[in-house]
Design a protein around this motif. Structure first.
Motif, PDB file in Angstrom:
ATOM      1  N   ASP A  40       0.819  -1.218   0.000  1.00 31.52           N
ATOM      2  CA  ASP A  40       0.000   0.000   0.000  1.00 31.52           C
ATOM      3  C   ASP A  40       0.845   1.258   0.000  1.00 31.52           C
ATOM      4  N   GLY A  41       2.130   1.113  -0.294  1.00 29.21           N
ATOM      5  CA  GLY A  41       3.006   2.273  -0.340  1.00 29.21           C
ATOM      6  C   GLY A  41       3.731   2.488   0.974  1.00 29.21           C
ATOM      7  N   VAL A  42       4.318   3.675   1.117  1.00 26.52           N
ATOM      8  CA  VAL A  42       5.084   3.969   2.325  1.00 26.52           C
ATOM      9  C   VAL A  42       4.173   3.911   3.551  1.00 26.52           C
ATOM     10  N   ARG A  43       4.732   3.482   4.678  1.00 29.78           N
ATOM     11  CA  ARG A  43       3.956   3.372   5.915  1.00 29.78           C
ATOM     12  C   ARG A  43       3.983   4.709   6.649  1.00 29.78           C
ATOM     13  N   PRO A  44       2.830   5.359   6.827  1.00 29.96           N
ATOM     14  CA  PRO A  44       2.804   6.688   7.450  1.00 29.96           C
ATOM     15  C   PRO A  44       3.367   6.706   8.868  1.00 29.96           C
ATOM     16  N   ASP A  45       3.121   5.657   9.656  1.00 30.54           N
ATOM     17  CA  ASP A  45       3.638   5.651  11.024  1.00 30.54           C
ATOM     18  C   ASP A  45       5.160   5.646  11.031  1.00 30.54           C
ATOM     19  N   GLN A  46       5.752   4.875  10.104  1.00 29.94           N
ATOM     20  CA  GLN A  46       7.206   4.834  10.022  1.00 29.94           C
ATOM     21  C   GLN A  46       7.777   6.136   9.455  1.00 29.94           C
ATOM     22  N   LEU A  47       7.031   6.771   8.561  1.00 27.03           N
ATOM     23  CA  LEU A  47       7.465   8.059   8.024  1.00 27.03           C
ATOM     24  C   LEU A  47       7.479   9.115   9.126  1.00 27.03           C
ATOM     25  N   THR A  48       6.429   9.147   9.930  1.00 29.80           N
ATOM     26  CA  THR A  48       6.373  10.085  11.052  1.00 29.80           C
ATOM     27  C   THR A  48       7.540   9.863  12.004  1.00 29.80           C
TER      28      THR A  48
ATOM     29  N   LEU B 149      13.220  16.508   3.819  1.00 28.39           N
ATOM     30  CA  LEU B 149      12.959  16.057   2.452  1.00 28.39           C
ATOM     31  C   LEU B 149      12.568  14.585   2.472  1.00 28.39           C
ATOM     32  N   PHE B 150      11.530  14.248   1.705  1.00 30.91           N
ATOM     33  CA  PHE B 150      11.115  12.856   1.544  1.00 30.91           C
ATOM     34  C   PHE B 150      10.864  12.606   0.061  1.00 30.91           C
ATOM     35  N   TYR B 151      11.615  11.661  -0.518  1.00 37.07           N
ATOM     36  CA  TYR B 151      11.452  11.297  -1.937  1.00 37.07           C
ATOM     37  C   TYR B 151      10.498  10.117  -2.036  1.00 37.07           C
ATOM     38  N   CYS B 152       9.496  10.236  -2.917  1.00 39.78           N
ATOM     39  CA  CYS B 152       8.425   9.244  -2.956  1.00 39.78           C
ATOM     40  C   CYS B 152       7.924   9.064  -4.386  1.00 39.78           C
ATOM     41  N   GLN B 153       7.595   7.821  -4.745  1.00 39.20           N
ATOM     42  CA  GLN B 153       6.901   7.510  -5.996  1.00 39.20           C
ATOM     43  C   GLN B 153       5.542   6.925  -5.623  1.00 39.20           C
ATOM     44  N   PRO B 154       4.518   7.764  -5.457  1.00 34.76           N
ATOM     45  CA  PRO B 154       3.227   7.257  -4.970  1.00 34.76           C
ATOM     46  C   PRO B 154       2.480   6.368  -5.953  1.00 34.76           C
ATOM     47  N   LEU B 155       2.859   6.409  -7.231  1.00 41.40           N
ATOM     48  CA  LEU B 155       2.133   5.658  -8.260  1.00 41.40           C
ATOM     49  C   LEU B 155       3.062   4.644  -8.916  1.00 41.40           C
ATOM     50  N   HIS B 156       2.763   3.339  -8.752  1.00 41.26           N
ATOM     51  CA  HIS B 156       3.531   2.255  -9.378  1.00 41.26           C
ATOM     52  C   HIS B 156       5.029   2.421  -9.108  1.00 41.26           C
ATOM     53  N   ALA B 157       5.375   2.481  -7.834  1.00 41.45           N
ATOM     54  CA  ALA B 157       6.749   2.773  -7.427  1.00 41.45           C
ATOM     55  C   ALA B 157       7.738   1.792  -8.049  1.00 41.45           C
ATOM     56  N   ASN B 158       8.869   2.309  -8.455  1.00 45.96           N
ATOM     57  CA  ASN B 158       9.962   1.530  -9.022  1.00 45.96           C
ATOM     58  C   ASN B 158      10.947   1.233  -7.886  1.00 45.96           C
ATOM     59  N   PRO B 159      11.194  -0.047  -7.547  1.00 49.14           N
ATOM     60  CA  PRO B 159      10.997  -1.243  -8.363  1.00 49.14           C
ATOM     61  C   PRO B 159       9.776  -2.092  -8.018  1.00 49.14           C
ATOM     62  N   HIS B 160       9.134  -1.864  -6.873  1.00 54.03           N
ATOM     63  CA  HIS B 160       8.185  -2.862  -6.369  1.00 54.03           C
ATOM     64  C   HIS B 160       6.765  -2.677  -6.876  1.00 54.03           C
TER      65      HIS B 160
ATOM     66  N   VAL C  55       0.117  10.468   5.025  1.00 54.86           N
ATOM     67  CA  VAL C  55       1.445  10.830   4.525  1.00 54.86           C
ATOM     68  C   VAL C  55       1.562  12.349   4.411  1.00 54.86           C
ATOM     69  N   ALA C  56       0.539  12.988   3.856  1.00 54.92           N
ATOM     70  CA  ALA C  56       0.556  14.445   3.748  1.00 54.92           C
ATOM     71  C   ALA C  56       0.656  15.101   5.125  1.00 54.92           C
ATOM     72  N   GLU C  57      -0.041  14.547   6.103  1.00 56.21           N
ATOM     73  CA  GLU C  57       0.010  15.099   7.456  1.00 56.21           C
ATOM     74  C   GLU C  57       1.397  14.946   8.064  1.00 56.21           C
ATOM     75  N   ALA C  58       2.025  13.800   7.847  1.00 57.00           N
ATOM     76  CA  ALA C  58       3.370  13.589   8.383  1.00 57.00           C
ATOM     77  C   ALA C  58       4.353  14.598   7.801  1.00 57.00           C
ATOM     78  N   VAL C  59       4.252  14.849   6.507  1.00 55.27           N
ATOM     79  CA  VAL C  59       5.136  15.818   5.856  1.00 55.27           C
ATOM     80  C   VAL C  59       4.847  17.225   6.367  1.00 55.27           C
ATOM     81  N   ARG C  60       3.569  17.564   6.473  1.00 58.45           N
ATOM     82  CA  ARG C  60       3.184  18.904   6.932  1.00 58.45           C
ATOM     83  C   ARG C  60       3.634  19.146   8.374  1.00 58.45           C
ATOM     84  N   ASP C  61       3.420  18.162   9.242  1.00 50.72           N
ATOM     85  CA  ASP C  61       3.804  18.331  10.645  1.00 50.72           C
ATOM     86  C   ASP C  61       5.306  18.479  10.819  1.00 50.72           C
TER      87      ASP C  61
END
Length: 463
Positions: A220-228, A238-249, A261-267
């Motif tokens: 389901d993509g990056v884990r928000p709890d781990q990102l926070t 800075l957080f680099y992310c490919q939210p759509l069909h991430a390469n390689p997985h 995810v947006a909240e974690a970045v904003r906070d």
């Protein structure tokens, strides 16, 4: 493939053979060297390239490599002093060379980051470029940030969160990413990345002197709890992310996680670099809007390239950001290369606004689905334990787990010896990989080749 030691090992072996051999003596083949040193063909090619540059080895097309003839009867110059002067190689160089290497003649490519030439809209692009080349204005200096109409197209595609004046045109996604990291970070800063993630981002970050910290991702993509937690622990901005069909997985950020995810970045008061490379590579269903479409406070830096869904030669991408971040990005691009070639910008705009673009995207979706299904079917018949549990709904690759204890780099070298090119999973991790994987690309080979490709891969695994 973790550092330059493999290349150095092959170089020293070949240097010894050159010293002992007469001019014109044949050197071991690529296959012999890959088997002897347990390295990839790209590693052998890099070692050979270094010795060719030093005048010690010469290559003959279709025949192999040979001890070079001595110029004017004098010994070849020893350029090994440059190793001391240059210092250590940058991390990631060997992996990037492998990623961009052309497959050997006769090999079936299950690796690479671009479409099979049969899938590229070459005729439409050629016609658009021919028309652009005949327009004198296309050859003149335009706005350094790129054509206004092309920037407006990218802004609309970003979902309305950005305006044309927020965008800057770049010569490809890799250049855009490199400019972003240099503009928004300083050496020693921390960059958070999904784990695994695009190895070009890892190499670029390390070349910029950044500290790269991985954040776990799943289907389901990056884990928000781990990102926070990562933001809190590192103080990263800075957080680099490919939210759509991430390469390689191949994972897409789930709807339930987007707001978190947006909240974690904003906070954290941070920026999210959204690499939307696969916007036009969706196979099943419809792609969700970019994260940049719902970003009222300017936390998202948006990156989109045309190279992946069109052709490697269409080096056109766009960066979008608002406020001071956007100004810094535009200034960074100016310092890098002034501006992107006018005829290429004009050709891209003509192609994107013509019926050929929509036709190409419909055809591409159909063809990518056929190739993905052919590869999955071949795996199911020949290597059923490698069929991925989560099949990506778009993109160009399958991410397959190898049996516990397997060496993905050794498997890659063995596969090359069997005549099929694959890419190991190890370089896609910023830290130790939790398990061995391969990235198998289904966009670079025809559907009818998949069965034979997996037969060869199975032979490599059996070795």
């Amino acid at each position: 493939m973790n550092d330059g030691s493999a290349v150095d090992r092959v170089v020293q072996h070949l240097r010894g053979l050159v010293a002992a051999g007469a001019p014109g003596a044949r050197l071991p083949s690529v296959r012999e060297l890959t088997a002897r040193h347990h390295v990839s063909p790209v590693t052998v090619a890099e070692a050979t390239r270094q010795l060719v540059a030093q005048g010690l080895v010469e290559t003959r097309s279709g025949r192999g490599s040979f001890v070079a003839a001595r110029r004017d009867g004098r010994p070849a110059r020893d350029l090994s002093w440059q190793t001391v002067a240059l210092g250590p190689r940058r991390a990631g160089e060997e992996e990037m060379q492998a990623l961009l290497a052309l497959p050997p003649s006769g090999a079936i490519p299950l690796t690479g980051g671009y479409l099979d030439p049969d899938l590229q809209p070459a005729a439409a692009l050629g016609a658009a470029l021919a028309r652009a080349a005949r327009q004198p204005a296309a050859w003149q200096r335009g706005p350094v940030e790129g054509r206004a109409d092309l920037r407006a197209w990218f802004a609309r595609e970003a979902g309305g969160g950005l305006r044309a004046e927020d965008m800057v045109i770049c010569p490809g996604g890799q250049a855009a990413l490199a400019s972003t990291l240099r503009a928004l970070a300083a050496p020693g800063d921390t960059l958070l990345v999904e784990s695994p993630t695009y190895l070009g981002a890892l190499a670029t970050a390390r070349a910029a002197g950044l500290r790269v910290v991985p954040v776990p991702a799943d289907a389901d993509g990056v884990r928000p709890d781990q990102l926070t937690a990562a933001f809190a622990r590192t103080g990263a901005r800075l957080f680099y992310c490919q939210p759509l069909h991430a390469n390689p997985h191949g994972a897409t950020l789930s709807p339930a996680r987007r707001a978190d995810v947006a909240e974690a970045v904003r906070d954290a008061g941070a920026f999210l670099i959204e690499d939307d490379y696969a916007r036009d590579l969706t196979i099943d269903g419809e792609a969700p809007p970019p994260l940049a479409a719902d970003d009222p406070d300017g936390h998202v830096v948006y990156l989109r390239s045309l190279t992946k869904p069109a052709a490697p030669g269409l080096r056109i991408a766009a960066l979008g950001a608002r406020g001071p971040a956007g100004a810094r990005l535009r200034a960074a691009r100016l310092l890098d290369d002034f501006f992107v070639a006018g005829p290429l910008q004009q050709a891209a705009l003509e192609f994107l606004t013509a019926p050929a673009w929509d036709r190409h995207r419909r055809t591409l979706r159909r063809e990518l689905r056929a190739r993905r299904e052919a590869l999955l079917a071949a795996l199911d018949r020949g290597l059923p334990t490698l069929v991925p549990r989560d099949v990506p709904r778009g993109g160009l690759h399958l991410w397959v787990r190898l049996p516990d204890g397997a060496d993905d780099v050794a498997v890659t070298a063995a596969a090359a010896a069997e005549g099929v090119t694959v890419f190991p999973g190890r370089p896609w991790y910023a830290a130790e990989p939790p398990a061995p994987h391969l990235r198998l690309t289904y966009a670079a080979a025809a559907p009818e080749q998949m069965e034979e490709a997996i037969r060869r891969l199975a032979a490599a695994l059996a070795r």
